[in-house]
Design an enzyme around this catalytic site. Sequence first.
Site, short mmCIF file in Angstrom:
data_model
loop_
_atom_site.label_atom_id
_atom_site.label_comp_id
_atom_site.label_asym_id
_atom_site.label_seq_id
_atom_site.Cartn_x
_atom_site.Cartn_y
_atom_site.Cartn_z
N TYR A 116 0.84 -1.20 0.00
CA TYR A 116 0.00 0.00 0.00
C TYR A 116 0.88 1.25 0.00
O TYR A 116 1.49 1.61 1.01
CB TYR A 116 -0.93 0.01 1.21
CG TYR A 116 -1.94 -1.12 1.24
CD1 TYR A 116 -2.14 -1.94 0.13
CD2 TYR A 116 -2.69 -1.39 2.38
CE1 TYR A 116 -3.06 -2.99 0.17
CE2 TYR A 116 -3.61 -2.42 2.41
CZ TYR A 116 -3.78 -3.22 1.31
OH TYR A 116 -4.69 -4.25 1.35
N LEU A 272 -21.11 0.86 -3.35
CA LEU A 272 -22.32 0.64 -2.54
C LEU A 272 -22.61 1.81 -1.60
O LEU A 272 -23.51 1.71 -0.77
CB LEU A 272 -22.17 -0.64 -1.72
CG LEU A 272 -22.11 -1.95 -2.51
CD1 LEU A 272 -21.82 -3.13 -1.58
CD2 LEU A 272 -23.41 -2.18 -3.27
N GLY A 274 -23.68 4.88 -2.41
CA GLY A 274 -24.68 5.83 -2.86
C GLY A 274 -24.07 7.03 -3.57
O GLY A 274 -24.80 7.86 -4.13
N LYS A 275 -22.77 7.12 -3.55
CA LYS A 275 -22.09 8.24 -4.21
C LYS A 275 -22.17 8.12 -5.74
O LYS A 275 -22.20 9.13 -6.46
CB LYS A 275 -20.63 8.29 -3.77
CG LYS A 275 -19.82 9.42 -4.40
CD LYS A 275 -18.39 9.44 -3.88
CE LYS A 275 -17.59 10.58 -4.51
NZ LYS A 275 -16.20 10.62 -3.98
#
Length: 394
Positions: A116, A272, A274-275
């Site tokens: 990362y 998931l 909603g954006k």
Amino acid sequence: MLMHITLLLLTLGTVSALDLGTTAISRRSVLNNVALTASGVLLPPALAANADSVSALRGFSISNGRATLPPLGTGAWAWGDSLFWGYNPSQDTDLYEVFKLAVSTGNGFFDTAELYGLGRSESLIKDFTDRVREEGYDIGGVNVASKFAPLPWKTKREDVVKAAKKSVQRLGRPIDLYQIHFPNSYSNSAYWDGLADCFDLGLVRSCGVSNYGKEAVRAVHKSLGERGIPLSSNQIQLSLVYRSALEEGLKDTCDELGVQTIAYSPLGLGLLTGKYGPENYPTGPRSKLAEKLFSNPSSSKLFEVMKEVGKNHNDASLSQVAINWTIAKGFCSIPGARNLRQAKSNLDALSWTMDKNEVKALDDAAKGIPPLVDPKDSPFPKFDKDTGLKMFDS
């Protein structure tokens, strides 16, 4: 699984970090250091005597090398990743606020990896831990999971130890849960030996894997067990739009073996929340996945049911519903958070629990949606070419 292709591309060619050196670290000397918490973080003297209990209060504990995981943690993939998540150092102020909120509310379990940001994520966690300590926060509940990347040129058990030493240096602490990030098409048994070596050296306090299929979980469980080390966890992708671990029996196998499961990408890579929607796709690598999801007529039904479940719980957000569903399935959920609003929303998912009828309604609504990426198309090697062991299935 597209995200892991991106991670591999990011890493091929240049990974640099200082080694801790070749001096062996005695596991006994680490565990006998009374100034370390159960998570390996320095505590003030007044707290040091009760370090293990301090950590346990936060929902993460380790006993005889076996980690017990909380229902919720924070995934730190985006902390340092510029290609997939668009990270830049100007975001560090927001990320620190996320870290501080998690610690101050007793939810200080963070999942990172050497991949990362090519170590940047691990370094940020160290910096943030130092800062909250300086601000007077109790950092006894900070617990960190990290991962070894089995890249093609890493073929020996010593490679796992070397990588762990570098991660320990970046984190400034022993690793509470060290995981093999994904399977390889060879050298897997060498990685398991290296993982056990890390445990015996005191570099890591418990052991896990990630993206391992049923047969592979059984094999690594047996290998570690022969050295008296439990396999604590298997971190796998799970969301309402990627349910393969449940449908293909992987979760059942882990439960049978007493291996806890960690759900990464519980928000379906943000799809998931909603954006996004049929007229609003994210940019970058996620755009094709969004197109696949939102062009499916069944997706509208899923979002309708998610909204209905949220209304039953003080208008819980779609993100909270998605996270709560993974917890209801028996996983430790590790959604990402890049700002305080996202972090607060994630934590609010712990304030309520969906009932079995709501879980079933979501299950039924999700059935018409295939996985965002078919497991057959995953970039992870399916078999170990030397042993024939099936490494990945869901």
